[in-house]
Design an enzyme around this catalytic site. Structure first.
Site, mmCIF file in Angstrom:
data_model
loop_
_atom_site.group_PDB
_atom_site.id
_atom_site.type_symbol
_atom_site.label_atom_id
_atom_site.label_comp_id
_atom_site.label_asym_id
_atom_site.label_seq_id
_atom_site.Cartn_x
_atom_site.Cartn_y
_atom_site.Cartn_z
ATOM 1 N N ALA A 46 0.854 -1.182 0.000
ATOM 2 C CA ALA A 46 0.000 0.000 0.000
ATOM 3 C C ALA A 46 0.894 1.237 0.000
ATOM 4 C CB ALA A 46 -0.909 -0.007 1.224
ATOM 5 N N GLY A 105 -0.116 -4.861 0.800
ATOM 6 C CA GLY A 105 -1.335 -4.731 0.027
ATOM 7 C C GLY A 105 -1.277 -5.460 -1.298
ATOM 8 N N GLU A 149 -2.190 -8.954 -0.560
ATOM 9 C CA GLU A 149 -3.622 -8.991 -0.260
ATOM 10 C C GLU A 149 -4.452 -8.855 -1.533
ATOM 11 O OE1 GLU A 149 -4.184 -7.080 4.065
ATOM 12 O OE2 GLU A 149 -2.964 -5.855 2.719
ATOM 13 N N GLU A 187 3.756 -5.677 7.119
ATOM 14 C CA GLU A 187 3.203 -4.512 7.810
ATOM 15 C C GLU A 187 3.719 -4.377 9.242
ATOM 16 O OE1 GLU A 187 0.128 -5.579 4.651
ATOM 17 O OE2 GLU A 187 1.484 -6.648 6.005
#
Length: 258
Positions: free
Chosen positions: A66, A109, A112, A132
């Site tokens: 992300a 991300g 994911e 993360e």
């Protein structure tokens, strides 16, 4: 080609390809990219001439995570109010099948997002991880939940709590990816898979996806009942009648994808 700025799109042979296009940020997932991916995927889902979505990045990175720069200024209150990942939840709820072609980094991300896809074709260079924890946070786009359901508690705990990466070969062994191929063959193989899916009867494909996903959310007995109801529903479709007629007549089926 597309009118978007963080992705490019094209549609051929009943497949819409969505290519993440933020090379300066290794395809880091910011809000604009999320909204554009969702918009393109929704357009594909409502197009009767499209039967699957192919999601890919660059040779170096599917998506490296992300966009931390965009997230860093948030507080607990503002990140909750902004609901910054809601678009990814909506992408996961689409009925159209999504095939991910993953090369290079699929971290945070990016990992994911790959797990939101229904089929993952990975290149030998692909690396998956949920790092993360090294930023003082945890996955927020379903990483803890989809990862645990796919690879099991022990491996999910290892990846989430240490932040370690796994190779494509490890990911295949764990069941995280569908196939591993040479990097040069990833997009071609994923395209072939997407086209094969897209040329099958559309309602059967969508209900097949729905039934498999139900296995993650229901007890076995309830899931079996749900599968049976979907199976029976398809006997009212034109493509079911055509498919079985073609089989008995020893000819190729001409599906209408409706």
């Amino acid at each position: 080609m597309s009118e978007y700025s963080t992705i490019t799109t094209r549609t051929t042979h009943r497949v819409t390809t969505i290519e993440l296009n933020r090379p300066e940020a290794l395809n880091a997932l910011n809000r604009q990219l999320m909204e554009e991916v969702l918009s393109a995927a929704r357009a594909a889902e409502t197009d009767e001439d499209v039967g699957a979505v192919l999601l890919t990045g660059s040779a170096k990175a599917f998506a490296a995570g992300a966009d931390i720069t965009e997230m860093a200024a948030h507080s607990s209150t503002s990140v909750r109010q902004a609901d910054i990942f809601s678009g990814w939840d909506q992408l996961a709820q689409l009925r159209i099948p999504i095939v991910a072609a993953v090369r290079g980094y699929a971290l945070g991300g990016g990992c994911e997002l790959a797990m939101i896809a229904d089929v993952i074709i990975a290149g030998e260079s692909a690396q998956f991880g949920q790092p993360e924890i090294t930023l003082g946070i945890i996955p927020g786009i379903g990483g803890t939940q989809r990862l645990a359901r796919t690879v099991g508690k022990a491996t999910a705990m290892d990846m989430v709590l240490t932040g370690r990466r796994i190779t494509a070969a490890e990911a295949e062994t764990m069941g995280l990816v569908s196939r591993v191929v040479a990097d040069d063959d990833v997009v071609t193989t994923a395209t072939d898979v997407a086209e094969q899916i897209a040329h099958h009867p559309g309602q059967a494909v969508r209900l097949g996806k729905e039934a498999v996903l139900a296995a993650f959310n229901t007890p076995l007995e309830q899931g079996l009942h749900y599968e049976r109801r979907l199976f029976e529903t398809l006997f009212d479709t034109e493509d079911q009648a055509e498919g079985m007629a073609a089989f008995t007549q020893k000819r190729r089926a001409e599906f209408r994808h409706r």
